[in-house]
Design a protein around this motif. Structure first.
Motif, PDB file in Angstrom:
ATOM      1  N   ALA A 146       9.093 -30.588  54.702  1.00 33.81           N
ATOM      2  CA  ALA A 146      10.131 -31.626  54.237  1.00 33.81           C
ATOM      3  C   ALA A 146      11.069 -31.975  55.381  1.00 33.81           C
ATOM      4  O   ALA A 146      11.647 -33.306  55.157  1.00 33.81           O
ATOM      5  CB  ALA A 146      10.771 -30.927  52.906  1.00 33.81           C
ATOM      6  N   GLU A 147      11.337 -31.207  56.244  1.00 32.96           N
ATOM      7  CA  GLU A 147      12.428 -31.300  57.299  1.00 32.96           C
ATOM      8  C   GLU A 147      12.638 -32.573  57.893  1.00 32.96           C
ATOM      9  O   GLU A 147      13.537 -33.334  57.897  1.00 32.96           O
ATOM     10  CB  GLU A 147      12.280 -30.346  58.235  1.00 32.96           C
ATOM     11  N   THR A 169      13.685 -15.159  48.975  1.00 36.49           N
ATOM     12  CA  THR A 169      14.336 -14.256  49.951  1.00 36.49           C
ATOM     13  C   THR A 169      13.833 -14.356  51.065  1.00 36.49           C
ATOM     14  O   THR A 169      14.610 -14.519  52.297  1.00 36.49           O
ATOM     15  CB  THR A 169      13.906 -13.085  49.385  1.00 36.49           C
ATOM     16  N   LEU A 170      12.372 -14.677  51.270  1.00 37.99           N
ATOM     17  CA  LEU A 170      11.937 -15.147  52.779  1.00 37.99           C
ATOM     18  C   LEU A 170      12.423 -16.127  53.311  1.00 37.99           C
ATOM     19  O   LEU A 170      12.874 -16.253  54.638  1.00 37.99           O
ATOM     20  CB  LEU A 170      10.251 -14.932  52.599  1.00 37.99           C
ATOM     21  N   ALA A 171      12.588 -17.285  52.589  1.00 34.54           N
ATOM     22  CA  ALA A 171      12.957 -18.635  53.252  1.00 34.54           C
ATOM     23  C   ALA A 171      14.359 -18.550  53.713  1.00 34.54           C
ATOM     24  O   ALA A 171      14.736 -19.172  54.842  1.00 34.54           O
ATOM     25  CB  ALA A 171      12.707 -19.564  51.913  1.00 34.54           C
ATOM     26  N   THR A 172      15.308 -17.872  52.999  1.00 36.40           N
ATOM     27  CA  THR A 172      16.877 -17.871  53.337  1.00 36.40           C
ATOM     28  C   THR A 172      16.767 -17.123  54.780  1.00 36.40           C
ATOM     29  O   THR A 172      17.863 -16.979  55.226  1.00 36.40           O
ATOM     30  CB  THR A 172      17.535 -17.147  52.282  1.00 36.40           C
ATOM     31  N   LYS A 173      15.884 -16.490  55.164  1.00 35.17           N
ATOM     32  CA  LYS A 173      16.021 -15.988  56.502  1.00 35.17           C
ATOM     33  C   LYS A 173      15.960 -17.245  57.544  1.00 35.17           C
ATOM     34  O   LYS A 173      16.576 -16.957  58.909  1.00 35.17           O
ATOM     35  CB  LYS A 173      14.902 -14.892  57.026  1.00 35.17           C
ATOM     36  N   SER A 174      15.560 -18.057  57.190  1.00 34.24           N
ATOM     37  CA  SER A 174      15.316 -19.227  58.277  1.00 34.24           C
ATOM     38  C   SER A 174      16.179 -20.365  57.656  1.00 34.24           C
ATOM     39  O   SER A 174      16.534 -21.293  58.461  1.00 34.24           O
ATOM     40  CB  SER A 174      13.947 -19.732  58.503  1.00 34.24           C
ATOM     41  N   TRP A 175      16.478 -20.566  56.460  1.00 31.81           N
ATOM     42  CA  TRP A 175      16.983 -21.717  55.879  1.00 31.81           C
ATOM     43  C   TRP A 175      18.158 -21.475  55.029  1.00 31.81           C
ATOM     44  O   TRP A 175      18.449 -20.700  54.385  1.00 31.81           O
ATOM     45  CB  TRP A 175      15.833 -22.498  55.091  1.00 31.81           C
ATOM     46  N   GLY A 197      21.060 -29.481  50.334  1.00 34.65           N
ATOM     47  CA  GLY A 197      21.714 -28.958  51.362  1.00 34.65           C
ATOM     48  C   GLY A 197      20.847 -28.442  52.323  1.00 34.65           C
ATOM     49  O   GLY A 197      21.458 -27.009  52.828  1.00 34.65           O
ATOM     50  N   ILE A 198      19.797 -28.704  52.466  1.00 32.56           N
ATOM     51  CA  ILE A 198      18.676 -28.010  53.297  1.00 32.56           C
ATOM     52  C   ILE A 198      18.957 -28.098  54.824  1.00 32.56           C
ATOM     53  O   ILE A 198      19.214 -29.154  55.400  1.00 32.56           O
ATOM     54  CB  ILE A 198      17.288 -28.402  52.979  1.00 32.56           C
ATOM     55  N   ALA A 199      19.183 -27.024  55.515  1.00 32.68           N
ATOM     56  CA  ALA A 199      19.241 -26.947  56.970  1.00 32.68           C
ATOM     57  C   ALA A 199      18.953 -25.616  57.276  1.00 32.68           C
ATOM     58  O   ALA A 199      18.903 -24.647  56.780  1.00 32.68           O
ATOM     59  CB  ALA A 199      20.696 -27.077  57.420  1.00 32.68           C
ATOM     60  N   ARG A 200      18.289 -25.921  58.803  1.00 31.61           N
ATOM     61  CA  ARG A 200      17.801 -24.624  59.386  1.00 31.61           C
ATOM     62  C   ARG A 200      19.165 -23.395  59.875  1.00 31.61           C
ATOM     63  O   ARG A 200      20.158 -24.163  60.037  1.00 31.61           O
ATOM     64  CB  ARG A 200      16.944 -24.904  60.769  1.00 31.61           C
ATOM     65  N   VAL A 201      18.841 -22.171  59.711  1.00 35.27           N
ATOM     66  CA  VAL A 201      19.803 -21.181  60.003  1.00 35.27           C
ATOM     67  C   VAL A 201      20.279 -21.279  61.318  1.00 35.27           C
ATOM     68  O   VAL A 201      19.130 -21.180  62.085  1.00 35.27           O
ATOM     69  CB  VAL A 201      19.518 -19.718  59.634  1.00 35.27           C
TER      70      VAL A 201
END
Length: 201
Positions: A146-147, A169-175, A197-201
């Motif tokens: 989607a980015e 849980t897994l996605a919030t490690k990168s996003w 409010g999607i953004a890479r960590v």
């Protein structure tokens, strides 16, 4: 669920219902030669596929114009959302036979959509108001795909199953994102995930 029962639940006009019915008839016709949906779901297309897609309409941002549907397959949810009034829908599907079906369904129902017959990663980026996907991939993959279509205001709507919390849980490690959960109207184990409010960590 019948077409009339769908109309009672969704509140669509008779004209929209007629166009959805033409889509459903075409789906059944093409299903005989290419596998568009699971065979076991054909007996309940209005609930399992059309209502499942239509439940996203009230969750779209107000004034949504441009929508990108990732891995459209037979057109769920993207083509249904176009039929229900989203004006600029882009259907991304790598399978050329499914794209042929999507184009024919758009023609038969007089629904203007743009069909991208290519892998998601190969579509040139452009900003969208909303990004959708249904039963396509884990959340982390969906966010990466989607980015290229994200702007500051973009909302993503993903129809997810019972593994959603593990995927989050897994996605919030990168996003980083704001995630809202809505119970599925068609699947007791399903959730509609609305992400902003999607953004890479």
């Amino acid at each position: 669920m019948t077409a009339d029962a769908f109309r009672d639940v969704s509140g669509v006009s008779r004209e929209t219902l007629d166009r959805l019915a033409a889509y459903e008839a075409l789906l059944r016709k093409w299903q005989a030669s290419i596998n568009l949906v699971g065979r076991s779901t054909l007996d309940d297309v209005w609930r399992r596929h059309i209502l499942d897609s239509a439940q996203l309409v009230p969750l779209l941002p107000a004034g949504t114009r441009t929508l990108v549907d990732l891995g459209s397959g037979a057109g769920f949810p993207g083509l249904v959302l176009a039929l229900m009034g989203v004006p600029d829908v882009h259907l991304v599907e790598s399978d050329s036979r499914k794209c042929a079906f999507l184009r024919e369904a758009a023609r038969v129902t007089a629904t203007p959509v743009t069909v991208h017959n290519r892998r998601i990663e190969a579509v040139s980026p452009f900003p969208a108001d909303a990004v959708t996907a249904r039963a396509l991939a884990p959340l982390g993959d969906l966010l990466a795909w989607a980015e290229p279509f994200l702007a500051a205001h973009t909302v993503a709507l993903f129809l997810k199953g019972q593994n959603l919390e593990d995927e989050l849980t897994l996605a919030t490690k990168s996003w980083k994102m704001s995630a809202e959960r809505f119970p599925s109207a068609t699947d007791p184990n399903g959730t509609v995930l609305r992400v902003s409010g999607i953004a890479r960590v």
